[in-house]
Scaffold this motif. Sequence first.
Motif, PDB file in Angstrom:
ATOM      1  N   ARG A  99      13.633  16.710 109.927  1.00  0.00           N
ATOM      2  CA  ARG A  99      12.594  15.606 110.013  1.00  0.00           C
ATOM      3  C   ARG A  99      11.474  16.319 111.209  1.00  0.00           C
ATOM      4  NH1 ARG A  99      13.142  11.959 114.300  1.00  0.00           N
ATOM      5  NH2 ARG A  99      15.249  12.330 114.469  1.00  0.00           N
ATOM      6  N   ALA A 126       9.154  18.690 109.409  1.00  0.00           N
ATOM      7  CA  ALA A 126       8.186  17.953 108.237  1.00  0.00           C
ATOM      8  C   ALA A 126       7.087  17.061 109.317  1.00  0.00           C
ATOM      9  CB  ALA A 126       8.998  16.813 107.620  1.00  0.00           C
ATOM     10  N   TYR A 140       4.605  19.706 110.313  1.00  0.00           N
ATOM     11  CA  TYR A 140       3.714  19.945 109.373  1.00  0.00           C
ATOM     12  C   TYR A 140       2.420  19.017 109.163  1.00  0.00           C
ATOM     13  CZ  TYR A 140       2.434  19.542 104.324  1.00  0.00           C
ATOM     14  OH  TYR A 140       1.921  19.349 103.213  1.00  0.00           O
ATOM     15  N   LEU A 141       3.030  17.658 109.388  1.00  0.00           N
ATOM     16  CA  LEU A 141       2.125  16.698 109.020  1.00  0.00           C
ATOM     17  C   LEU A 141       0.941  16.335 110.342  1.00  0.00           C
ATOM     18  CD1 LEU A 141       4.731  13.854 107.621  1.00  0.00           C
ATOM     19  CD2 LEU A 141       2.999  14.875 106.472  1.00  0.00           C
ATOM     20  N   TYR A 149       2.505   9.947 100.491  1.00  0.00           N
ATOM     21  CA  TYR A 149       3.734  10.808 100.488  1.00  0.00           C
ATOM     22  C   TYR A 149       4.902  10.168 100.212  1.00  0.00           C
ATOM     23  CZ  TYR A 149       0.722  13.706 103.340  1.00  0.00           C
ATOM     24  OH  TYR A 149       0.023  14.693 103.854  1.00  0.00           O
ATOM     25  N   ILE A 197       8.857  10.483 100.945  1.00  0.00           N
ATOM     26  CA  ILE A 197       9.767  10.956 101.728  1.00  0.00           C
ATOM     27  C   ILE A 197      11.173  10.686 101.274  1.00  0.00           C
ATOM     28  CG2 ILE A 197      10.502  10.780 104.276  1.00  0.00           C
ATOM     29  CD1 ILE A 197       7.900  10.012 105.184  1.00  0.00           C
ATOM     30  N   LYS A 212      14.424   9.544 107.238  1.00  0.00           N
ATOM     31  CA  LYS A 212      13.389   8.893 106.373  1.00  0.00           C
ATOM     32  C   LYS A 212      12.374   7.847 107.404  1.00  0.00           C
ATOM     33  CE  LYS A 212      15.734   7.731 103.081  1.00  0.00           C
ATOM     34  NZ  LYS A 212      17.139   8.206 103.224  1.00  0.00           N
ATOM     35  N   ILE A 241       8.066  14.953 100.235  1.00  0.00           N
ATOM     36  CA  ILE A 241       8.564  15.719 101.489  1.00  0.00           C
ATOM     37  C   ILE A 241      10.142  15.318 101.589  1.00  0.00           C
ATOM     38  CG2 ILE A 241       8.499  15.741 104.004  1.00  0.00           C
ATOM     39  CD1 ILE A 241       5.745  14.795 103.911  1.00  0.00           C
TER      40      ILE A 241
END
Length: 323
Positions: free
Chosen positions: A5, A8, A11-12, A25, A27, A35, A148
């Motif tokens: 998590r 991710a 990255y976002l 997205y 997820i 999530k 993702i």
Amino acid sequence: MAFSRTTALAYLLRAHEQNRLAHAYLISGPPGSGKQQLAAGLASLVNGTPVGDVFSAKAREIFVARPESKSRRIVIEQIRDLEHALQMRAPNGQRKVAIISDADRLQPQAANAFLKTLEEPPKDSLLLLLSALPEALPDTILSRCIAIPLARDGQLQPSDEEKKLVKLLQQVSHERSWTIQFAYRLAQEFQRLLRSVREEVKRETDEALKQEQIRYKDTTDGAWLEEREQYYKARAESLYLQRRAELIETLFAWWSDVLRSSNDVAQRSLPRAGEETAALASRFSTVEILKRIRCLEELRDHLNRNIHEALAIEVAFLTIFTA
């Protein structure tokens, strides 16, 4: 490849800072993968709402749809309400965020209605779909979202079956005679490992279904039980295929380490097995190692095309584990 998590979200965050966030997205990940936490973090990032308020009634310009009907589905009326809210202008330049929890529980009519929103997203909106079973979503929705996939928190370490497979491969490296009989026995050991994975997944999903039956038995309609049984049957198969794929990736990691050792590359995917992979590197040429890696690629392709699992594994192992 599944992300943690935190990875991710990082990255976002970079995508947001560079003004490169997509409009939608998906997820996905098993229970415990975070999530909702990731969705809350991203919504807070673009909207300014405190993370803890994202899924509460306090959140402004954040609209959440989740299974609430007696059928435990997301119905078309919920999607229409969400779409209407997204069309309203957000104050102070805030970005509007729509979150679909358990998106695989969208009724077909609701999924078709939401597809129009995905195709023509309202200005300054961000659409987040959350699902533990993304395979149940229509391809038309999947193709319009950036996926993702998340790993379960704390599960980025090797699973028990991955550890067992590496241990088996370490034993294999000490075997001097790689005969057809030896390769066949190894294929049987691998299939035995897969059977234990399937049994474990079934136990987990059966227990989850049992808990839902106890929780909702007096508040749902008659069709709910049959639908949930089908849901958990599909979920069990999805989880099994995911964990089988992880074992195939472990085989790739093993032979990739053999190739690296053969070419004096220090990096290792399985550092604890460095001695054994180095031993194999001294036994096989680069061409022979690459042949085995290509065979693994063929095995992965065959399994993805639903070719008979046991036969595909036996044929591949007869090439990979014979001298």
